[in-house]
Scaffold this motif. Structure first.
Motif, PDB file in Angstrom:
ATOM      1  N   THR A 173     -44.351  99.347  54.246  1.00  0.00           N
ATOM      2  CA  THR A 173     -44.047 100.200  53.095  1.00  0.00           C
ATOM      3  C   THR A 173     -42.862  99.622  52.333  1.00  0.00           C
ATOM      4  N   TYR A 194     -44.293 103.547  48.902  1.00  0.00           N
ATOM      5  CA  TYR A 194     -44.105 104.903  49.440  1.00  0.00           C
ATOM      6  C   TYR A 194     -43.657 105.892  48.370  1.00  0.00           C
ATOM      7  N   PHE A 199     -47.748 107.559  52.492  1.00  0.00           N
ATOM      8  CA  PHE A 199     -47.983 106.451  53.429  1.00  0.00           C
ATOM      9  C   PHE A 199     -48.851 106.884  54.608  1.00  0.00           C
TER      10      PHE A 199
END
Ligand SMILES: NC(=O)c1ccc[n+]([C@@H]2O[C@H](COP(=O)([O-])OP(=O)(O)OC[C@H]3O[C@@H](n4cnc5c(N)ncnc54)[C@H](OP(=O)(O)O)[C@@H]3O)[C@@H](O)[C@H]2O)c1
Length: 332
Positions: A173, A194, A199
């Motif tokens: 991420t 994110y 996520f």
């Protein structure tokens, strides 16, 4: 020697150049003439007064250095296969922002062949941390899926490359599309922004509903509940920082129904024997990857450590701006 000290807790300009007496290597230790010092987020926390120095460690910031061995405990040097003049990089519990630094011999590794001092100084803190948390605590296996929060952090760029080198599918991420692209360039199979997507839902989608086997988390707070959701059965969540806060509510029923492990650790206060064991694993399993080119240094910026304002304070400002991708290093 010249060193960078924390004049008082506060903003980056509290990092000031100072004259300090040279440290002396004791039993089991060596003295390094430092060519380069790595900068890590824990240094920023220390400068702000949020990361107490472990007992016995230098009050100077800096957790990793690279340079040349000046002197040391001869028996310990011999046993480790080092001699005066060798180039090493070392994990230290403090004192890295200085021209001379003492390190336990057990926490030193040779500068990988073909690597510069700046590149080698970027290694110890993130490689010790990632090895210990992803592979020892998280027990990541070939063929498993690893989710890395903060894929472009110093820790993240190491975790992406090591995860891939060890045969895992890697999902990272990051907080922008540009950073996601950098994660993919480093080898991540997938990268999730994110800020623009959830996520946990993305990890479930990317893994066909199964979830990630291991998650390396540097956020905690409300991330923990979402991480529990997107862990695979028998999954392991390893928390290494609490940037999102310490309080987490999560579905405890999932932990027992799906046999999840929630664990974590901090490297700095651990004993020399523990860090020495990690150094041995790194030398055996990771140093060949560094020397063979499978894992590369990711240096975003270097600063000459001293001056007015100090390069160290500029390095901390850059880190706090969160623009960097990979490591920031000071030179002497
Ligand atoms: N436990 C240990 O032993 C240990 C050892 C070393 C470091 N650490 C910790 O590990 C973390 C990384 O250290 P570093 O030196 O590599 O720092 P760094 O390069 O400054 O990285 C910090 C990262 O945190 C990410 N981040 C912040 N909020 C996030 C969120 N909500 N979701 C996903 N990512 C988020 C940032 O990503 P974006 O910019 O993309 O938002 C950035 O990449 C730090 O928190 C540090 O304290 C722990």
């Amino acid at each position: 020697m010249k060193a960078i000290e924390i004049a008082s807790y506060g903003a980056p300009d509290m990092l000031r150049e100072a004259e300090r007496p040279a440290p002396v290597a004791g039993a089991g230790e060596l003295l390094i003439r430092v060519a380069a010092s790595g900068v890590n987020r824990p240094d920023v926390l220390q400068r702000k007064g949020h990361y107490p120095v472990p007992p016995g460690a230098s009050d100077l910031p800096g957790l990793e250095v690279a340079g040349e061995i000046v002197s040391g405990d001869e028996a310990a040097l011999r046993e480790a296969g080092f001699k005066v003049g060798d180039r090493v990089c070392a994990l230290v519990a403090g004192g890295g922002y200085a021209q001379l630094c003492v390190a336990p011999v057990a926490q030193c590794l040779p500068v990988p062949k073909g690597w510069s001092d700046v590149e080698a100084a970027s290694l110890p803190e993130t490689f010790f941390t990632v090895w210990s948390n992803v592979f020892d605590r998280g027990r990541l296996q070939k063929g498993e899926t690893l989710l890395i929060q903060g894929g472009t952090s110093g820790i993240g760029v190491t975790a992406i490359q090591l995860g891939k080198a060890m045969g895992a599918t890697v999902i990272a991420t990051a907080g922008s599309d540009e950073k996601c692209e950098a994660c993919r360039k480093l080898g991540a199979d997938h990268a999730i922004n994110y800020k623009s997507s959830d996520f946990a839902a993305e990890v479930k989608r990317l893994t066909g509903g199964k979830g990630a086997d291991v998650i390396l988390d540097m956020v905690a707070g409300d991330y923990v509940a979402r991480e529990v959701e997107c862990l695979a059965d028998d999954g392991r969540l390893v928390i290494i920082a609490i940037q999102g806060g310490v309080k987490s509510g999560f579905n405890a029923g999932d932990v027992l129904r799906r046999r999840l492990t929630i664990t974590g650790s901090t490297l700095r206060p651990r004993p020399v024997a523990f860090k020495g064991a990690i150094a041995k694993s790194l030398r055996e399993k990771v140093w060949p990857l560094l020397e063979g080119g499978a894992v590369r240094p990711v240096i975003y910026s270097t600063f000459a450590a001293g001056g007015t304002p100090t390069g160290a304070s500029q390095a901390h400002s850059l880190m706090e701006s969160n623009q960097h991708i990979g490591k920031i290093v000071l030179t002497w």
